[in-house]
Design a protein around this motif. Structure first.
Motif, PDB file in Angstrom:
ATOM      1  N   ASP A 104       0.253  28.535  26.029  1.00 17.63           N
ATOM      2  CA  ASP A 104       0.211  27.122  25.656  1.00 17.63           C
ATOM      3  C   ASP A 104       0.721  26.246  26.797  1.00 17.63           C
ATOM      4  OD1 ASP A 104      -0.784  27.771  23.187  1.00 17.63           O
ATOM      5  OD2 ASP A 104       1.149  27.630  22.149  1.00 17.63           O
ATOM      6  N   GLY A 105       1.786  26.684  27.454  1.00 14.73           N
ATOM      7  CA  GLY A 105       2.327  25.924  28.571  1.00 14.73           C
ATOM      8  C   GLY A 105       1.338  25.819  29.706  1.00 14.73           C
ATOM      9  N   THR A 128      -1.828  25.911  29.407  1.00 12.28           N
ATOM     10  CA  THR A 128      -2.998  25.152  28.963  1.00 12.28           C
ATOM     11  C   THR A 128      -2.725  23.658  28.903  1.00 12.28           C
ATOM     12  OG1 THR A 128      -3.752  27.041  27.651  1.00 12.28           O
ATOM     13  CG2 THR A 128      -4.692  24.878  27.114  1.00 12.28           C
ATOM     14  N   VAL A 129      -1.598  23.272  28.263  1.00 13.44           N
ATOM     15  CA  VAL A 129      -1.341  21.845  28.041  1.00 13.44           C
ATOM     16  C   VAL A 129      -0.332  21.275  29.023  1.00 13.44           C
ATOM     17  CG1 VAL A 129      -1.844  22.126  25.597  1.00 13.44           C
ATOM     18  CG2 VAL A 129       0.525  22.246  26.362  1.00 13.44           C
ATOM     19  N   ASP A 170       2.103  33.791  23.777  1.00 11.85           N
ATOM     20  CA  ASP A 170       1.394  32.608  23.281  1.00 11.85           C
ATOM     21  C   ASP A 170       2.046  31.326  23.783  1.00 11.85           C
ATOM     22  OD1 ASP A 170      -0.500  34.080  21.953  1.00 11.85           O
ATOM     23  OD2 ASP A 170       0.553  34.034  20.020  1.00 11.85           O
ATOM     24  N   GLU A 171       3.373  31.281  23.827  1.00 10.18           N
ATOM     25  CA  GLU A 171       4.062  30.083  24.310  1.00 10.18           C
ATOM     26  C   GLU A 171       3.792  29.859  25.793  1.00 10.18           C
ATOM     27  OE1 GLU A 171       7.831  30.148  21.163  1.00 10.18           O
ATOM     28  OE2 GLU A 171       7.961  31.221  23.074  1.00 10.18           O
ATOM     29  N   TRP A 172       3.720  30.951  26.553  1.00 11.02           N
ATOM     30  CA  TRP A 172       3.386  30.811  27.985  1.00 11.02           C
ATOM     31  C   TRP A 172       1.957  30.319  28.147  1.00 11.02           C
ATOM     32  CZ3 TRP A 172      -0.176  33.047  31.314  1.00 11.02           C
ATOM     33  CH2 TRP A 172       0.051  32.823  32.681  1.00 11.02           C
ATOM     34  N   TRP A 180       3.569  22.107  31.239  1.00 16.87           N
ATOM     35  CA  TRP A 180       4.956  22.378  30.867  1.00 16.87           C
ATOM     36  C   TRP A 180       5.727  21.108  30.534  1.00 16.87           C
ATOM     37  CZ3 TRP A 180       5.152  27.242  29.898  1.00 16.87           C
ATOM     38  CH2 TRP A 180       4.379  28.140  30.629  1.00 16.87           C
ATOM     39  N   PRO A 191       7.604  21.857  22.805  1.00 12.16           N
ATOM     40  CA  PRO A 191       7.548  21.648  21.353  1.00 12.16           C
ATOM     41  C   PRO A 191       8.527  20.561  20.915  1.00 12.16           C
ATOM     42  CG  PRO A 191       7.716  23.987  21.883  1.00 12.16           C
ATOM     43  CD  PRO A 191       7.962  23.249  23.160  1.00 12.16           C
TER      44      PRO A 191
END
Length: 367
Positions: free
Chosen positions: A163-164, A166-167, A159-161, A169, A173
């Motif tokens: 998110d990276g 998508t938005v 999920d963190e990858w 790097w 957070p």
């Protein structure tokens, strides 16, 4: 392994205490992307140094003969960071650095010294490394270099990858780190010194295996680093506290330390100074020592005559309650930090005469 937000928090908390962080992962996990993203989010530069393609002089400074003698000229990356006054120095692929380059990095990692140049306090040092068996021509990290870092295992979740991707790097957070005030700094120091008084065998424990020397292990240096970094995270931030503790002194000793901290539940030193009766001075000697140590630290940090005189109250209370040895041990550093114009209270002179004499205060006037 920590979640990404905790990793960012650990990097931030350590950076505030000038403690370098080492991110450890397999190749391709995004260590350099994270560090560059944090720098971008903070609006500061990030300089990346690949030790595998550097000579020792590229890190320690190139000797130059001048009219004033030989100087160690710093490399361009250090001059750029110095000019900015803040930023991130990312030492990438640390396990590909040969021993000579690792040795040159010793002063750079912890003291931020490059040749004859000391980088500004606003420059934070972060390193990245793959396991030696998964690095190109990998080398084990030398014990002195390993002992200068807070080790953090880095493996972002799916999920963190996502998110990276998508938005971007450059939007890591938010950090949960806090800015520690002097009282909190002294309180955390007291936790560390109280634990070491309870478990002195953990002050320095050089690993028994060659493999473990490249990992976190307890030393006088890492305990001091731990005290500085822990002050910058909240007491209820269990994930960040664990990440910093395990990353500096190792998991085994770290579990013991965190358990001791939870059980000790030390009070605010300022409150203890105002009302020594808040503390049960017949409690465990290690806890009494930690409380008194925090009081001494509070007085030393304040640096005023009033604070120094008031700090003797809890020490007298502890001595009268049956802990004279512990209070005498705390009296030594308190006597040593006496402000120039402070007069020793009469009750203190009577109770701690030998300690005061050893500190050269036996002739100081009583009040």
């Amino acid at each position: 392994m920590s979640d990404l937000a905790t990793t960012v928090t650990v990097i931030d908390a350590c950076g505030r205490a000038a403690v370098p962080v080492l991110l450890l992962s397999d190749p391709g996990m995004g260590k350099s992307s994270l560090v560059r993203g944090i720098a971008t989010a903070e609006g500061v530069p990030c300089e990346t140094v690949l030790g595998s393609i550097r000579e020792p002089a590229d890190v320690a400074g190139l000797p130059l003969v001048t009219d004033d003698g030989v100087i160690l000229s710093p490399p361009a990356f250090a001059r750029r960071l110095s000019a900015e006054g803040a930023g991130y120095l990312f030492l990438d692929e640390l396990t590909t650095c040969p021993p000579a380059v690792q040795a040159a990095m010793l002063a750079l990692a912890l003291d931020r010294t490059v040749g004859d140049l000391t980088l500004p306090v606003g420059v934070r040092v972060v390193a990245g490394a793959n396991p030696p068996d998964r690095a190109a021509d990998g080398w084990e990290i030398s014990p002195p270099l390993a002992n200068r870092f807070c080790h953090v295992e880095f493996r972002p979740s799916v999920d963190e990858w996502l998110d990276g991707m998508t938005v971007g790097w450059a939007a890591p957070p938010a950090s949960r780190a806090i800015t520690a005030d002097p009282t909190r700094i002294e309180a955390v120091k007291a936790m560390v010194t109280g634990f070491i008084r309870h478990k002195p065998e953990h002050l320095h424990a050089f690993p028994r295996t060659a493999e473990a020397t490249g990992k976190p292990w307890p030393s006088r240096r890492t305990w001091a680093m731990l005290a500085g970094a822990l002050a910058n995270v909240r007491d209820d931030d269990a994930a960040a506290r664990q990440g910093i503790t395990f990353g500096l002194v190792g998991e085994g000793v770290g579990v013991e330390f965190l358990t001791w901290c939870e059980q000790a539940d030390l009070p605010d030193p300022a409150a203890v100074v105002e009302d020594p009766a808040l503390v049960d001075w017949t409690d465990r000697p290690d806890r009494v020592w930690a409380v008194l140590s925090s009081v001494v630290g509070w007085a030393a940090s304040a640096g005023t005559v009033e604070a120094w005189r008031k700090a003797w109250g809890p020490l007298l209370a502890a001595a009268e309650a049956g802990a004279p040895d512990v209070s005498a041990a705390a009296a030594r550093p308190l006597a040593a930090c006496r402000p120039a114009s402070a007069r020793v209270p009469a009750a203190v002179r009577e109770r701690f005469a030998p300690v005061l004499a050893a500190a050269g205060l036996s002739t100081a006037g009583a009040a």
